[in-house]
Design a protein around this motif. Sequence first.
Motif, PDB file in Angstrom:
ATOM      1  N   MET A   1     118.402  45.041  24.713  1.00 10.29           N
ATOM      2  CA  MET A   1     117.633  44.686  25.708  1.00 10.29           C
ATOM      3  C   MET A   1     118.337  43.600  26.471  1.00 10.29           C
ATOM      4  O   MET A   1     118.724  43.652  27.855  1.00 10.29           O
ATOM      5  CB  MET A   1     116.101  44.619  25.602  1.00 10.29           C
ATOM      6  CG  MET A   1     115.488  44.322  26.760  1.00 10.29           C
ATOM      7  SD  MET A   1     115.287  45.763  27.655  1.00 10.29           S
ATOM      8  CE  MET A   1     114.903  45.226  29.344  1.00 10.29           C
ATOM      9  N   ARG A   2     119.009  42.632  25.605  1.00 13.49           N
ATOM     10  CA  ARG A   2     119.528  41.423  26.236  1.00 13.49           C
ATOM     11  C   ARG A   2     120.825  41.785  26.831  1.00 13.49           C
ATOM     12  O   ARG A   2     121.127  41.149  27.783  1.00 13.49           O
ATOM     13  CB  ARG A   2     119.429  40.177  25.160  1.00 13.49           C
ATOM     14  CG  ARG A   2     118.058  40.056  24.810  1.00 13.49           C
ATOM     15  CD  ARG A   2     117.937  38.947  23.902  1.00 13.49           C
ATOM     16  NE  ARG A   2     116.779  38.683  23.230  1.00 13.49           N
ATOM     17  CZ  ARG A   2     116.398  39.085  22.182  1.00 13.49           C
ATOM     18  NH1 ARG A   2     117.370  39.389  21.220  1.00 13.49           N
ATOM     19  NH2 ARG A   2     115.196  38.902  21.629  1.00 13.49           N
ATOM     20  N   LYS A   3     121.454  42.661  26.378  1.00 10.48           N
ATOM     21  CA  LYS A   3     122.734  43.104  26.590  1.00 10.48           C
ATOM     22  C   LYS A   3     122.686  43.189  28.282  1.00 10.48           C
ATOM     23  O   LYS A   3     122.065  43.967  28.977  1.00 10.48           O
ATOM     24  CB  LYS A   3     123.215  44.464  25.917  1.00 10.48           C
ATOM     25  CG  LYS A   3     124.566  44.338  25.589  1.00 10.48           C
ATOM     26  CD  LYS A   3     125.005  45.262  24.812  1.00 10.48           C
ATOM     27  CE  LYS A   3     124.702  44.779  23.136  1.00 10.48           C
ATOM     28  NZ  LYS A   3     125.294  45.828  22.360  1.00 10.48           N
ATOM     29  N   GLY A   4     123.567  42.553  29.097  1.00 15.41           N
ATOM     30  CA  GLY A   4     123.624  42.675  30.116  1.00 15.41           C
ATOM     31  C   GLY A   4     122.780  41.822  31.206  1.00 15.41           C
ATOM     32  O   GLY A   4     123.331  41.090  32.152  1.00 15.41           O
ATOM     33  N   VAL A   5     121.678  41.780  30.528  1.00 10.33           N
ATOM     34  CA  VAL A   5     120.815  41.112  31.238  1.00 10.33           C
ATOM     35  C   VAL A   5     121.040  39.524  31.082  1.00 10.33           C
ATOM     36  O   VAL A   5     120.796  38.756  31.950  1.00 10.33           O
ATOM     37  CB  VAL A   5     119.390  41.170  30.744  1.00 10.33           C
ATOM     38  CG1 VAL A   5     118.144  40.407  31.410  1.00 10.33           C
ATOM     39  CG2 VAL A   5     118.885  42.935  31.119  1.00 10.33           C
TER      40      VAL A   5
ATOM     41  N   THR B   1     121.165  45.335  42.298  1.00 10.09           N
ATOM     42  CA  THR B   1     120.946  46.592  41.111  1.00 10.09           C
ATOM     43  C   THR B   1     119.683  46.095  40.710  1.00 10.09           C
ATOM     44  O   THR B   1     118.754  47.093  40.309  1.00 10.09           O
ATOM     45  CB  THR B   1     121.847  46.380  40.053  1.00 10.09           C
ATOM     46  OG1 THR B   1     123.291  46.504  40.825  1.00 10.09           O
ATOM     47  CG2 THR B   1     122.268  47.853  39.514  1.00 10.09           C
TER      48      THR B   1
ATOM     49  N   LEU C   1     116.303  48.323  39.985  1.00  4.16           N
ATOM     50  CA  LEU C   1     115.850  48.743  38.874  1.00  4.16           C
ATOM     51  C   LEU C   1     114.369  48.355  38.596  1.00  4.16           C
ATOM     52  O   LEU C   1     113.510  48.881  38.224  1.00  4.16           O
ATOM     53  CB  LEU C   1     116.668  48.120  37.828  1.00  4.16           C
ATOM     54  CG  LEU C   1     116.295  48.173  36.550  1.00  4.16           C
ATOM     55  CD1 LEU C   1     116.582  49.756  36.108  1.00  4.16           C
ATOM     56  CD2 LEU C   1     117.179  47.466  35.460  1.00  4.16           C
TER      57      LEU C   1
ATOM     58  N   VAL D   1     111.123  50.415  38.047  1.00  2.00           N
ATOM     59  CA  VAL D   1     110.084  50.146  36.921  1.00  2.00           C
ATOM     60  C   VAL D   1     108.726  50.083  37.074  1.00  2.00           C
ATOM     61  O   VAL D   1     107.622  50.550  36.750  1.00  2.00           O
ATOM     62  CB  VAL D   1     110.770  49.173  36.016  1.00  2.00           C
ATOM     63  CG1 VAL D   1     109.887  48.679  34.784  1.00  2.00           C
ATOM     64  CG2 VAL D   1     112.150  49.299  35.380  1.00  2.00           C
TER      65      VAL D   1
ATOM     66  N   LEU E   1     107.314  53.431  38.185  1.00  2.00           N
ATOM     67  CA  LEU E   1     107.061  54.208  37.203  1.00  2.00           C
ATOM     68  C   LEU E   1     105.801  53.627  36.245  1.00  2.00           C
ATOM     69  O   LEU E   1     104.972  54.540  35.865  1.00  2.00           O
ATOM     70  CB  LEU E   1     108.126  54.194  36.095  1.00  2.00           C
ATOM     71  CG  LEU E   1     109.094  55.216  36.677  1.00  2.00           C
ATOM     72  CD1 LEU E   1     110.326  55.198  35.710  1.00  2.00           C
ATOM     73  CD2 LEU E   1     108.573  56.812  36.633  1.00  2.00           C
TER      74      LEU E   1
ATOM     75  N   SER F   1      99.440  57.555  34.200  1.00  2.00           N
ATOM     76  CA  SER F   1      99.895  58.839  33.427  1.00  2.00           C
ATOM     77  C   SER F   1      98.951  59.660  33.094  1.00  2.00           C
ATOM     78  O   SER F   1      97.860  59.354  33.162  1.00  2.00           O
ATOM     79  CB  SER F   1     100.914  58.423  32.372  1.00  2.00           C
ATOM     80  OG  SER F   1      99.952  57.555  31.648  1.00  2.00           O
TER      81      SER F   1
END
Lengths: 545, 101
Positions: free
Chosen positions: B1-5, B85, B89, B93, B96, B101
């Motif tokens: 999850m942390r990757k990129g963030v 971006t 995103l 989120v 959604l 649901s």
Amino acid sequence: MNKTININLAGIIFHLDEVAYEKFKTYLSNVKTALDQEESGEEIIADIEARIAEIFNLRMKENGTQVVGLADVEFIIDTLGQPEAFIDESETEAPKSSSKQTRRFFRNPDEKVIGGVCSGIGAYFDIDPVWIRVLFIILLFFTGIGFITYVILWAAIPEAKTTAQKLQMRGEAVNLNNIEKLFTKVEDYTSTEKIKSGVNSFVSFVVNGIGSIFSFVFKFIGVLLAIAGAMIAFTLIVALLGIFGSTWNLDGFNFISLNGYIYGLDGAQAIFGSGWRLLALRVGTLLTLLLPLFALVVFLAKIFGRELTNSKLLSFSGIASFIVGLILIFISAGSLITDFRERATETDQITLSGMSFDITADIFENEQGFLFDVEDELLHIENVRFNIEATRSSTASLELKHAASGRNHSEARARAQSFDYPTVQDGEALRLSEYFTVPKESLYRGQDLKVTLRLPVGATVYLDESIENIMYDIRNIQDMYDGDMLGHLWEMTPEGLSCTDCSTIQYYNTKEIEESIEGNLDEMEESIERKLEELELELKKLKDR
Amino acid sequence: MRKGVLEYCILGILSNGDAYASDIIERLKGAELIVVEGTLYPLLTRLKNADLLEYRWEESNAGPPRKYYTLSEQGRAFQLELKGTWENLNNAVEQLTSTPS
């Protein structure tokens, strides 16, 4: 006095005591190895050393000491973390292929019909969930197991709530790229296929192939083990469900069919009647059922990684209800013991006319093969033993010996008298039944019936195939088993019952016959050979002359 | 999850002003995005190598000189791009997860 060692970090000198130094040295060398592969790893190490120097400096000032101790080094390790973590979290090069990510079972809330179990399984195995659903529906209709399996899985598998879990469900790396893909549904992961030289791509093809075969095999074994474990718990549940179903007369639970083989659907009712005993038995089996059911849910939840907030409560209540259930069953069954205390026998004699008989058992025929069967107000009990004995009297007779148990003698006697076992003689034909009936209220209390055909010497009897289920160890001169006696005509001789139309071959067992035939053949072969030799000799003699 | 963030967060922190490693760590720790400091140093160096960050040395009275990081021109542009971006995103989120649901 402790020895101190001086080190230089980012241009500052620190004094470390011996123990602290050893620990620090190992840690720093681990960090260096971990960052070795990194681009500009040295620069990163320099940054880290500078940070360590800063922290040491601060702690020296705060504690007013000159020497760095073990506690300070441990603080450093806690703050900076283990070197393996540096790399794992910062690794962005070489995006992992989706197969390398470990998948986890989740229920898929986005494509669910009921609980998302099927689409979760589908996502795990990369199969269209429709197939899983079809499988479950088939299991539901054919056996009903599909329903229970679904409920257990529903309780045990966690739902994929976060984006990260949804990616894990499909076995994709959790990173910004894939998160974006999940939302924009761009699905060309493979567009960046590397073009390699022929040899290179061949080698990598082979290596990848072997690798994926191995990972598939391991995954497969893992899945098999998990399935085996679950199957054991499941079998236990199914077995208990079977007993449960049979106590409740639930046709819907008949899928287990175990009940049928033990008692017949009506076994519990035949023994326990319809009062408090049956109720106690039913509630008892229901309660004992909860423990393995809960255990399976907890076990699977552990495998699938679902946090059960009340698993302690679950196991406690499971065990408690199991114990209470067992007590109920024991009380119910225990109260039956007194009902079997006394036993009584009633005998009926039926005089038969004629000297030859053709015996069939076709008045009451037991089609289901159950020991008990409740029909309307009658209880069918298949506990009949048919035997043939000699009598000194000049006429043949049929003896019916009813036996039953009861709390006291008169009760047992009353039960023994309330049998109904129809027999008919019509010329030579003597027709019997495969079971007898008693009123439903008299319950099963050890009732049995011995039917004995008493034949004077000279009388003949033909045993029809239909009596196979009731005949019980009929003694005969040829010493044949019951099953072999069927379909033959028997005559009562002074020595006992004798077969009149059995071929002698049936006295031997097949092995002996085979051996004797083989022996004979060998002997014949030898004698022929000897004869041939003799003849040849004669021929030679004749020619010589 | 942390990757990129994490990278995005570092750029975001620096877009509000220059900072040295310990500052960034404090911020990230405060937001519970990282647990151990060690993860950050390789990231910073990588961003610097990608010409998204620049740094200067500053003397410190607490110990050795500190590296103060600042966004480069390129880094500033990239941060804005990522921000776009991220917001897309985020909206996706939100949409959604808020629909029943």
